[in-house]
Motif scaffolding. Structure first.
Motif, PDB file in Angstrom:
ATOM      1  N   LYS A  45       0.808  -1.215   0.144  1.00  0.00           N
ATOM      2  CA  LYS A  45      -0.092   0.032  -0.026  1.00  0.00           C
ATOM      3  C   LYS A  45       0.854   1.207  -0.256  1.00  0.00           C
ATOM      4  CE  LYS A  45      -3.799  -2.171   2.515  1.00  0.00           C
ATOM      5  NZ  LYS A  45      -4.700  -2.300   3.612  1.00  0.00           N
ATOM      6  N   GLU A 325      -5.201   3.733   7.776  1.00  0.00           N
ATOM      7  CA  GLU A 325      -5.054   2.636   7.105  1.00  0.00           C
ATOM      8  C   GLU A 325      -3.741   1.656   7.568  1.00  0.00           C
ATOM      9  OE1 GLU A 325      -6.283  -0.437   5.076  1.00  0.00           O
ATOM     10  OE2 GLU A 325      -7.362   1.434   4.563  1.00  0.00           O
ATOM     11  N   ALA A 328      -4.577   0.403  10.952  1.00  0.00           N
ATOM     12  CA  ALA A 328      -5.772  -0.848  10.761  1.00  0.00           C
ATOM     13  C   ALA A 328      -5.031  -2.015  10.638  1.00  0.00           C
ATOM     14  CB  ALA A 328      -6.638  -0.421   9.636  1.00  0.00           C
ATOM     15  N   GLU A 329      -4.086  -2.091   9.811  1.00  0.00           N
ATOM     16  CA  GLU A 329      -3.312  -3.356   9.580  1.00  0.00           C
ATOM     17  C   GLU A 329      -2.870  -4.029  11.090  1.00  0.00           C
ATOM     18  OE1 GLU A 329      -3.704  -5.428   7.152  1.00  0.00           O
ATOM     19  OE2 GLU A 329      -4.164  -3.868   5.699  1.00  0.00           O
ATOM     20  N   ALA A 343      -8.431   4.740  12.187  1.00  0.00           N
ATOM     21  CA  ALA A 343      -8.469   3.149  12.123  1.00  0.00           C
ATOM     22  C   ALA A 343      -9.591   2.682  12.937  1.00  0.00           C
ATOM     23  CB  ALA A 343      -7.155   2.870  12.526  1.00  0.00           C
ATOM     24  N   ILE A 347     -12.352   2.692   9.661  1.00  0.00           N
ATOM     25  CA  ILE A 347     -11.876   1.594   9.122  1.00  0.00           C
ATOM     26  C   ILE A 347     -12.265   0.190   9.556  1.00  0.00           C
ATOM     27  CG2 ILE A 347      -9.844   0.492   8.085  1.00  0.00           C
ATOM     28  CD1 ILE A 347      -8.663   3.317   7.950  1.00  0.00           C
TER      29      ILE A 347
END
Length: 418
Positions: A45, A325, A328-329, A343, A347
């Motif tokens: 990403k 983003e 969030a991972e 996040a 998300i």
């Protein structure tokens, strides 16, 4: 050594974007067994957005203490990376020594920093003397991991029967042993930074350090040591190292496992065929702990480069991994909670409802307290002294907790600033 992930990731990157020279950002982070999969998700990403930047992974740190020691050595040798991940409780020493660089200038140049999910409570975790030096990447709390198949042998057939106090845990260990379970429990005494000792202290609403004074010589300190001793003996607990502890639970050999929520993702990816549940960290009373220390890490800018392109690229990487983003991972791949507001609220809106094992720590967020560092130049040495005493309790070297309390206190106080 380099992780297998790092080698694979950058082989893929080399083939993905080779147009022109890239700006290289060197990056160091801890715990490959937890975070390799996270960066494996983040990197594509990032490269899609910044194809002219290459992230060069340094050898991973074995622990937060190792990470801090590594950065201190590299600062002396002049071989610092550009960005480093450090434990939340290890940021201060890098600020005090002038190794970590302020982030306020970068932040001021961002048009929508708050809208990107960076809120005051998040920034406070990396703020020293009103200056931001670290952006938190992940936050964890201690939780209970349970093998429901093994617990069924002791009569526990639903999650609402799981133990809420340490007395209930010791009683459960007896039932599990009687049922033939060889390893009823492992309790994470050896997690980095004496985190579980601090968890027992905060459970009683008592900090481990006040100013420059170690608080083990208090009634709460003695109760913490006596609780550990009782748990280790009643549960016949083995002296596993960190990786063995996680692997043994995932293999289905341990019934109750008290650990950071950070390993939930690892357990779910690697566990044997058994029913797995997480539950709130037990306390001294049925109402649960009064507080718990916030674990986790923060991204810090330590680059010594004078090249504006390198500094700009390093900031882009630091901001991306702590953004909505990127953060969030962390939740998707580990058991950590992302401190980024975007996040969690946008998300990951439905994520925790669909992933109940990762929701336990979120329910405990009102208990969040400081993960304390030991003050002064001997802070890492203090961590080791306490570690050695706790290991002595595990191995059976120490049985008199009042004597341990006195000896530990004397050794630690001698290392702290006066």
């Amino acid at each position: 050594m380099k992780t297998a992930f790092a080698a694979t990731a950058f082989a893929l990157v080399a083939g993905a974007a080779m147009a022109g020279d890239k700006v290289i950002v060197e990056f160091g982070y801890p715990y490959s067994h937890l975070f390799d999969v996270t960066y494996e998700k983040i990197l594509p990403k990032f490269y899609a957005q910044y194809p002219d930047i290459e992230i060069k992974m340094r050898a991973t740190y074995e622990s937060y203490e190792d990470g801090t020691n590594t950065i201190l050595r590299e600062a002396t040798a002049g071989t610092l990376p550009d960005v480093t991940m450090q434990g939340l409780n290890r940021q201060a020493i890098l600020v005090e020594k002038g190794i970590a660089k302020p982030l306020d200038g970068f932040i001021a140049a961002e048009a929508d920093f708050a809208k990107d999910g960076y809120h005051k409570a998040m920034l406070d975790l990396g703020t020293f003397d009103d200056t931001v030096y670290g952006l938190p990447f992940s936050v964890s709390l201690p939780v209970g991991y349970y093998n429901m198949d093994l617990l069924a042998k002791a009569g526990i057939t639903s999650e609402d029967q799981l133990p809420r106090t340490w007395d209930e845990v010791t009683a459960m260990c007896g039932k599990l042993s009687d049922a033939g379970v060889k390893t009823p429990m492992f309790w994470g005494w050896n997690i980095t930074g004496n985190w579980f000792l601090q968890a027992l202290m905060w459970s009683q609403d008592k900090p481990t350090v006040i100013g420059n004074d170690f608080q083990i010589d208090t009634p709460e300190g003695l109760k913490s040591l006596e609780t550990m001793h009782k748990l280790f003996r009643a549960c016949d607990m083995p002296n596993y190292d960190v990786k063995t502890a996680i692997n043994s639970f995932a293999a289905g050999d341990v019934a109750m496992f008290y650990w950071s929520t950070s390993a939930v993702g690892t357990v779910e990816r690697t566990k044997a065929d058994f029913a797995f549940a997480t539950h709130e960290f037990p306390g001294f009373e049925a109402s649960g702990p009064k507080g718990l220390p916030a674990g986790g890490n923060a991204a810090m800018f330590v680059s010594t480069s004078d090249d504006p392109a390198v500094r700009d690229a390093a900031w882009k990487w630091l901001k991306f991994i702590t953004s909505g983003e990127g953060a969030a991972e962390v939740a998707r791949t580990t058991g950590y909670m992302p401190p980024n507001k975007a996040a969690n609220e946008i998300i990951l809106k439905d994520f925790y409802a669909q992933n109940p094992t990762k929701a336990t720590a979120v329910r405990q967020l009102p208990l969040l307290r400081e993960w304390q560092a030991y003050p002064g130049k001997n802070g890492l040495a203090v961590t080791q002294v306490i570690y050695d005493y706790l290991e002595g309790i595990v191995t059976g070297e120490y049985d008199d907790m009042a004597a341990v309390q006195e000896e530990m206190n004397d050794e630690v106080q001698a290392l702290l600033p006066k």
